[in-house]
Design a protein around this motif. Structure first.
Motif, mmCIF file in Angstrom:
data_model
loop_
_atom_site.group_PDB
_atom_site.id
_atom_site.type_symbol
_atom_site.label_atom_id
_atom_site.label_comp_id
_atom_site.label_asym_id
_atom_site.label_seq_id
_atom_site.Cartn_x
_atom_site.Cartn_y
_atom_site.Cartn_z
ATOM 1 N N VAL A 11 -32.952 53.279 -43.366
ATOM 2 C CA VAL A 11 -32.435 55.074 -43.216
ATOM 3 C C VAL A 11 -32.780 55.629 -42.182
ATOM 4 C CG1 VAL A 11 -34.566 56.517 -43.778
ATOM 5 C CG2 VAL A 11 -33.879 55.004 -45.045
ATOM 6 N N LYS A 12 -34.010 54.680 -39.875
ATOM 7 C CA LYS A 12 -33.428 55.060 -39.238
ATOM 8 C C LYS A 12 -32.095 55.092 -38.833
ATOM 9 C CE LYS A 12 -38.319 53.806 -38.367
ATOM 10 N NZ LYS A 12 -39.140 52.585 -37.182
ATOM 11 N N ILE A 13 -31.180 54.182 -38.915
ATOM 12 C CA ILE A 13 -30.364 53.761 -38.544
ATOM 13 C C ILE A 13 -29.571 54.925 -39.109
ATOM 14 C CG2 ILE A 13 -28.396 52.400 -37.834
ATOM 15 C CD1 ILE A 13 -30.122 49.862 -37.996
ATOM 16 N N LEU A 14 -29.504 55.456 -41.104
ATOM 17 C CA LEU A 14 -28.082 56.123 -41.257
ATOM 18 C C LEU A 14 -28.560 57.409 -40.473
ATOM 19 C CD1 LEU A 14 -28.568 54.634 -44.669
ATOM 20 C CD2 LEU A 14 -26.676 54.886 -43.505
ATOM 21 N N GLN A 15 -30.428 57.865 -40.719
ATOM 22 C CA GLN A 15 -30.832 58.882 -39.911
ATOM 23 C C GLN A 15 -29.956 59.226 -38.615
ATOM 24 O OE1 GLN A 15 -34.468 59.171 -40.468
ATOM 25 N NE2 GLN A 15 -34.615 59.808 -41.741
ATOM 26 N N THR A 16 -29.509 58.309 -37.608
ATOM 27 C CA THR A 16 -28.563 58.795 -36.499
ATOM 28 C C THR A 16 -26.643 59.158 -36.466
ATOM 29 O OG1 THR A 16 -28.248 56.100 -35.695
ATOM 30 C CG2 THR A 16 -30.237 57.101 -35.284
ATOM 31 N N GLY A 17 -26.245 58.730 -37.533
ATOM 32 C CA GLY A 17 -25.161 58.736 -38.113
ATOM 33 C C GLY A 17 -24.516 57.719 -36.816
ATOM 34 N N ASP A 18 -25.103 56.483 -36.812
ATOM 35 C CA ASP A 18 -23.805 55.477 -35.985
ATOM 36 C C ASP A 18 -23.743 54.562 -37.575
ATOM 37 O OD1 ASP A 18 -23.276 53.258 -35.379
ATOM 38 O OD2 ASP A 18 -25.085 53.172 -33.447
ATOM 39 N N ARG A 28 -26.279 42.082 -42.051
ATOM 40 C CA ARG A 28 -26.244 41.399 -41.178
ATOM 41 C C ARG A 28 -27.840 40.852 -42.057
ATOM 42 N NH1 ARG A 28 -27.875 36.999 -40.323
ATOM 43 N NH2 ARG A 28 -29.130 36.884 -38.236
ATOM 44 N N TRP A 29 -28.796 41.680 -42.608
ATOM 45 C CA TRP A 29 -29.806 42.064 -42.898
ATOM 46 C C TRP A 29 -30.305 41.786 -44.542
ATOM 47 C CZ3 TRP A 29 -33.218 38.334 -40.286
ATOM 48 C CH2 TRP A 29 -32.205 38.744 -38.785
ATOM 49 N N CYS A 30 -29.699 43.287 -45.574
ATOM 50 C CA CYS A 30 -29.732 43.753 -46.678
ATOM 51 C C CYS A 30 -28.571 43.574 -48.000
ATOM 52 C CB CYS A 30 -29.979 45.422 -46.446
ATOM 53 S SG CYS A 30 -31.288 46.097 -44.685
ATOM 54 N N ASP A 31 -27.643 42.621 -47.570
ATOM 55 C CA ASP A 31 -26.669 42.571 -48.217
ATOM 56 C C ASP A 31 -27.555 41.858 -49.068
ATOM 57 O OD1 ASP A 31 -24.698 42.726 -49.900
ATOM 58 O OD2 ASP A 31 -23.016 41.297 -48.831
ATOM 59 N N GLY A 32 -27.872 41.953 -51.256
ATOM 60 C CA GLY A 32 -28.109 41.368 -51.831
ATOM 61 C C GLY A 32 -29.931 41.509 -51.960
ATOM 62 N N VAL A 33 -30.224 42.582 -50.448
ATOM 63 C CA VAL A 33 -31.793 43.108 -52.083
ATOM 64 C C VAL A 33 -31.599 43.683 -52.980
ATOM 65 C CG1 VAL A 33 -33.730 44.399 -50.338
ATOM 66 C CG2 VAL A 33 -32.497 42.321 -48.636
ATOM 67 N N GLN A 34 -32.581 44.031 -53.452
ATOM 68 C CA GLN A 34 -32.702 44.740 -54.541
ATOM 69 C C GLN A 34 -34.038 45.738 -53.837
ATOM 70 O OE1 GLN A 34 -30.561 44.129 -57.377
ATOM 71 N NE2 GLN A 34 -31.443 45.974 -58.347
ATOM 72 N N TRP A 35 -32.906 47.988 -53.843
ATOM 73 C CA TRP A 35 -33.970 48.224 -53.521
ATOM 74 C C TRP A 35 -34.672 48.971 -54.878
ATOM 75 C CZ3 TRP A 35 -33.855 47.605 -48.384
ATOM 76 C CH2 TRP A 35 -32.207 47.422 -47.886
ATOM 77 N N SER A 36 -35.955 49.194 -54.301
ATOM 78 C CA SER A 36 -36.900 49.588 -55.636
ATOM 79 C C SER A 36 -36.093 51.168 -55.533
ATOM 80 C CB SER A 36 -38.030 49.980 -54.706
ATOM 81 O OG SER A 36 -38.683 50.804 -54.044
ATOM 82 N N PRO A 37 -36.635 51.677 -56.491
ATOM 83 C CA PRO A 37 -36.125 53.532 -56.585
ATOM 84 C C PRO A 37 -36.856 54.259 -55.589
ATOM 85 C CG PRO A 37 -36.671 52.636 -58.576
ATOM 86 C CD PRO A 37 -37.380 51.273 -57.882
ATOM 87 N N PHE A 38 -37.571 54.221 -55.515
ATOM 88 C CA PHE A 38 -37.717 55.308 -53.618
ATOM 89 C C PHE A 38 -37.133 54.508 -52.731
ATOM 90 C CE2 PHE A 38 -40.521 55.725 -50.064
ATOM 91 C CZ PHE A 38 -40.762 57.050 -50.291
ATOM 92 N N GLN A 39 -36.751 53.633 -52.191
ATOM 93 C CA GLN A 39 -35.961 53.081 -51.307
ATOM 94 C C GLN A 39 -34.385 53.835 -51.049
ATOM 95 O OE1 GLN A 39 -36.728 49.015 -51.769
ATOM 96 N NE2 GLN A 39 -38.397 48.247 -50.191
ATOM 97 N N ALA A 40 -33.919 53.734 -52.759
ATOM 98 C CA ALA A 40 -32.277 53.379 -52.642
ATOM 99 C C ALA A 40 -32.183 55.434 -52.662
ATOM 100 C CB ALA A 40 -32.429 53.241 -54.042
ATOM 101 N N ARG A 41 -33.388 55.897 -53.199
ATOM 102 C CA ARG A 41 -34.167 57.533 -52.845
ATOM 103 C C ARG A 41 -33.773 57.817 -51.643
ATOM 104 N NH1 ARG A 41 -36.612 57.345 -57.535
ATOM 105 N NH2 ARG A 41 -38.939 57.850 -57.027
ATOM 106 N N GLU A 42 -34.158 56.944 -50.746
ATOM 107 C CA GLU A 42 -34.722 57.265 -49.322
ATOM 108 C C GLU A 42 -33.274 57.407 -48.677
ATOM 109 O OE1 GLU A 42 -37.368 58.372 -47.546
ATOM 110 O OE2 GLU A 42 -37.938 58.996 -49.024
ATOM 111 N N ILE A 43 -32.877 56.112 -48.722
ATOM 112 C CA ILE A 43 -31.450 55.755 -48.766
ATOM 113 C C ILE A 43 -30.101 56.692 -49.168
ATOM 114 C CG2 ILE A 43 -28.964 53.401 -49.028
ATOM 115 C CD1 ILE A 43 -31.437 52.280 -48.520
ATOM 116 N N SER A 44 -30.529 56.919 -49.866
ATOM 117 C CA SER A 44 -29.481 58.036 -50.583
ATOM 118 C C SER A 44 -29.554 58.972 -49.297
ATOM 119 C CB SER A 44 -29.213 58.627 -51.955
ATOM 120 O OG SER A 44 -29.042 57.036 -52.503
ATOM 121 N N GLY A 45 -30.659 60.147 -49.947
ATOM 122 C CA GLY A 45 -30.805 61.334 -48.521
ATOM 123 C C GLY A 45 -30.008 60.612 -47.369
#
Length: 65
Positions: A11-18, A28-45
């Motif tokens: 989320v921090k990286i996404l917020q920078t726009g990079d 590298r790090w997240c592929d295959g991770v199952q996000w919780s609904p809260f985490q998915a909403r944060e990433i979506s935002g």
């Protein structure tokens, strides 16, 4: 790292726009991770700010049953 730490950093990286770095970090790090609904909403935002499809980062919010 656990899913909370991974999603917080993504989320921090996404917020920078990079988006190139965000994609590299996700691949590298997240592929295959199952996000919780809260985490998915944060990433979506964070994705929404830049008009990016959150599914690109595995953030799908399940439909309420």
């Amino acid at each position: 790292m656990n899913a909370v730490a991974l999603s917080n950093e993504l989320v921090k990286i996404l917020q920078t726009g990079d988006l190139q770095y965000a994609q590299a970090y996700f691949s590298r790090w997240c592929d295959g991770v199952q996000w919780s609904p809260f985490q998915a909403r944060e990433i979506s935002g964070a994705c929404q700010k830049w008009g990016v499809d959150p599914q690109r980062f595995g953030a799908t919010i399940p439909e309420p049953q």
